[in-house]
Design an enzyme around this catalytic site. Structure first.
Site, mmCIF file in Angstrom:
data_model
loop_
_atom_site.group_PDB
_atom_site.id
_atom_site.type_symbol
_atom_site.label_atom_id
_atom_site.label_comp_id
_atom_site.label_asym_id
_atom_site.label_seq_id
_atom_site.Cartn_x
_atom_site.Cartn_y
_atom_site.Cartn_z
ATOM 1 N N ARG A 193 0.802 -1.373 0.070
ATOM 2 C CA ARG A 193 0.013 -0.006 0.012
ATOM 3 C C ARG A 193 0.881 1.408 -0.049
ATOM 4 O O ARG A 193 2.104 1.258 0.634
ATOM 5 C CB ARG A 193 -1.190 0.058 1.353
ATOM 6 C CG ARG A 193 -1.944 -1.290 1.075
ATOM 7 C CD ARG A 193 -2.864 -1.146 2.184
ATOM 8 N NE ARG A 193 -3.871 -0.006 2.077
ATOM 9 C CZ ARG A 193 -4.701 0.210 2.957
ATOM 10 N NH1 ARG A 193 -4.943 -0.491 4.221
ATOM 11 N NH2 ARG A 193 -5.428 1.188 2.692
ATOM 12 N N SER A 248 -7.997 12.418 2.353
ATOM 13 C CA SER A 248 -7.629 11.103 3.171
ATOM 14 C C SER A 248 -7.484 11.530 4.754
ATOM 15 O O SER A 248 -6.609 12.288 5.166
ATOM 16 C CB SER A 248 -6.463 10.560 2.940
ATOM 17 O OG SER A 248 -5.689 9.622 3.630
ATOM 18 N N ASP A 275 -15.412 3.265 2.745
ATOM 19 C CA ASP A 275 -15.260 2.124 2.989
ATOM 20 C C ASP A 275 -16.496 1.205 2.720
ATOM 21 O O ASP A 275 -16.503 -0.060 2.830
ATOM 22 C CB ASP A 275 -14.994 1.947 4.518
ATOM 23 C CG ASP A 275 -13.534 2.181 4.565
ATOM 24 O OD1 ASP A 275 -12.650 2.527 3.726
ATOM 25 O OD2 ASP A 275 -13.268 2.778 5.864
HETATM 26 C C1 S3P Z 1 -9.434 5.747 7.860
HETATM 27 C C2 S3P Z 1 -9.618 6.351 6.769
HETATM 28 C C3 S3P Z 1 -9.831 6.005 5.546
HETATM 29 C C4 S3P Z 1 -10.598 4.624 5.459
HETATM 30 C C5 S3P Z 1 -9.935 3.626 6.501
HETATM 31 C C6 S3P Z 1 -9.909 4.284 7.754
HETATM 32 C C7 S3P Z 1 -9.098 6.350 9.140
HETATM 33 O O1 S3P Z 1 -8.817 5.868 4.753
HETATM 34 O O2 S3P Z 1 -10.683 3.918 4.302
HETATM 35 O O3 S3P Z 1 -10.548 2.497 6.424
HETATM 36 O O4 S3P Z 1 -9.274 5.700 10.429
HETATM 37 O O5 S3P Z 1 -8.610 7.499 9.131
HETATM 38 P P1 S3P Z 1 -8.136 7.266 3.884
HETATM 39 O O6 S3P Z 1 -8.025 8.302 4.952
HETATM 40 O O7 S3P Z 1 -6.893 6.701 3.169
HETATM 41 O O8 S3P Z 1 -9.211 7.464 2.853
#
Ligand code: S3P
Length: 435
Positions: free
Chosen positions: A126, A169, A317
């Protein structure tokens, strides 16, 4: 957390309604943040409703390796005596936890000791440049391995920056804000969309100063965070599987209690509403500084929908399970602006399309989303969870809604975010055998 005790395969018979009441396990995003921040707070924190699941237990283990004093009262209750972190004796193993590794990198960037952050083969695929780039701008000495983990951090002094985040994000925003706690001046993040704000809420409740103005958030350096005393609300991303399963199964009527209804997380509820789902919210309140409530739903006929822009961020998600709902909806469902799905635990657009096709689905994959013309009836078959919890659970919902039932292999990963997923469905009436 792959142990023999984890169920690795689900057999599903189609038909049957889901009825009754359920609670879902604690919110994963909040659990990760709570164990990290309690470990560096000054004083004793209590976390009830802790999500004891694969991803969050990996973060807990990493915090213990960093010297955090964590006492387990029961599976879901932690007492944490916070204080200074220490150099870990080995590389930190975040297993499959993307949130764990990215947020921890931010928290550790300004610590006075070196460390290595690593994880499973899946996590090593990732992208990590999204966090190493802004942390390096702050002056952190953090190196990735060809843009992925392991990440190597050596001690450095951090300066406050203004960061114009290229993707919406929450993990990137949180990594920068957590590093900002230890910077020499305020740090500002400009977000292109409303990424979840659990870090901001929790940090503020612990005494940190944050200023928010629309999609811009500024954190001020903070030498001492106050301890936490919280009960983590249920995870709306886990509720999503029960919600869609109930909407699709004729005769269903369900109440899902104590779910986090933070508006940065409830995109799926808005979209299902637009699709014609009969849902309502009751017992609205606040818990752990987050809006909470019960979700009531009954089986409903759904219509296709178009999703793009900010709504995508608010349900990022939930697209794997939305795909299943779209297959059963009347008319076209089109999703755009969801390119981020390709860099989750798996490429969730490609993997869901590939597996659902095995059940007879017709899905047009697009670079930043997909198009589904419904309604389609799914046949039976065997599909695979790809070691991605949300894929395994979405395919379970697909199997329940299929004509002949399905077998889900590599289903153990459901426990990365929703321990007891199979048992919860069984108790509500699903005809499911887990082995
Ligand atoms: C999350 C943010 C999201 C999400 C992940 C949990 C978090 O990812 O998809 O399951 O707890 O901050 P991204 O920030 O990469 O979109």
């Amino acid at each position: 957390m792959k142990t023999a005790a984890r169920q690795s395969q689900f057999w599903l018979r189609s038909g049957g309604s889901l009825r009754g009441e359920a609670r879902v396990p604690g919110d994963k995003s909040i659990s990760h943040r709570a164990v990290m921040l309690a470990a560096v707070a000054h004083g004793k924190s209590q976390i009830r409703g802790w999500l004891a699941a694969g991803d969050t237990e990996a973060t807990l283990g990493a915090m213990q390796d960093l010297g955090a004093r964590i006492e387990r009262i029961d599976a879901n209750t932690l007492l944490i005596d916070g204080g200074a972190l220490q150099e870990p004796p080995r590389p930190l193993d975040l297993k499959n936890a993307g949130t764990g590794i990215r947020l921890l990198a931010g928290l550790l960037a300004g610590q006075p000791f070196p460390c290595v952050l690593d994880g499973s083969a899946q996590l090593r695929r990732r992208p990590m440049k999204r966090i190493t780039a802004p942390l390096q701008l702050m002056g952190a000495s953090i190196e990735s391995t060809d843009g992925c983990c392991p990440l190597q951090i050596t001690p450095g002094r951090l300066q406050g920056i203004t960061y114009d985040m290229p993707i919406a994000s929450a993990q990137v925003k949180s990594a920068v804000l957590l590093a900002g706690l230890n910077a020499d001046a305020p740090t500002t993040v400009l977000q292109p969309g409303p990424a979840r704000d659990h870090s901001e809420r929790m940090l503020r409740s612990m005494g940190a100063r944050l200023d928010e103005d629309g999609d811009t958030v500024t954190i001020h350096p903070c030498a001492e965070l106050a301890p936490l005393d919280i009960h983590v609300p249920g995870d709306v991303s886990s509720a999503a599987f029960l919600l869609v399963a109930g909407l699709l199964a004729p005769g269903s009527e369900l109440t899902i209690r104590g779910v986090n209804l933070n508006p940065t997380r409830t995109g799926l509820l808005d979209v299902l509403d637009e699709m014609g789902a009969e849902t309502s919210l009751t017992n609205l309140g606040e818990q752990a500084g987050e809006p909470v409530g019960d979700i009531l739903l009954r089986h409903s006929a759904l219509q296709g929908v178009e999703i793009a822009g900010e709504t995508v961020v608010r349900m990022i998600d939930e697209f794997p399970v939305l795909m299943v709902a779209a297959l059963h909806a009347e008319g076209e469902t089109i999703v755009r602006d969801a390119r981020e799905l390709r860099v989750k635990e798996t490429d969730r657009i490609a993997v869901m399309a590939q597996e659902l096709r095995k059940l007879g689905a017709v899905i047009e994959e697009r670079e930043d989303g997909f198009r589904i013309a419904g309604p389609q009836s799914l046949s039976g078959g065997q599909v695979d969870g790809h070691d991605d919890h949300r894929i395994a659970m979405s395919l379970t919902v697909a199997g329940l809604s299929s004509a002949e039932g399905a077998t889900i292999t590599d289903a153990a990963c459901a426990g990365d975010s929703f321990p007891g997923f199979a048992e919860t469905l069984q108790r509500l009436g699903a005809r499911l055998v887990a082995t």
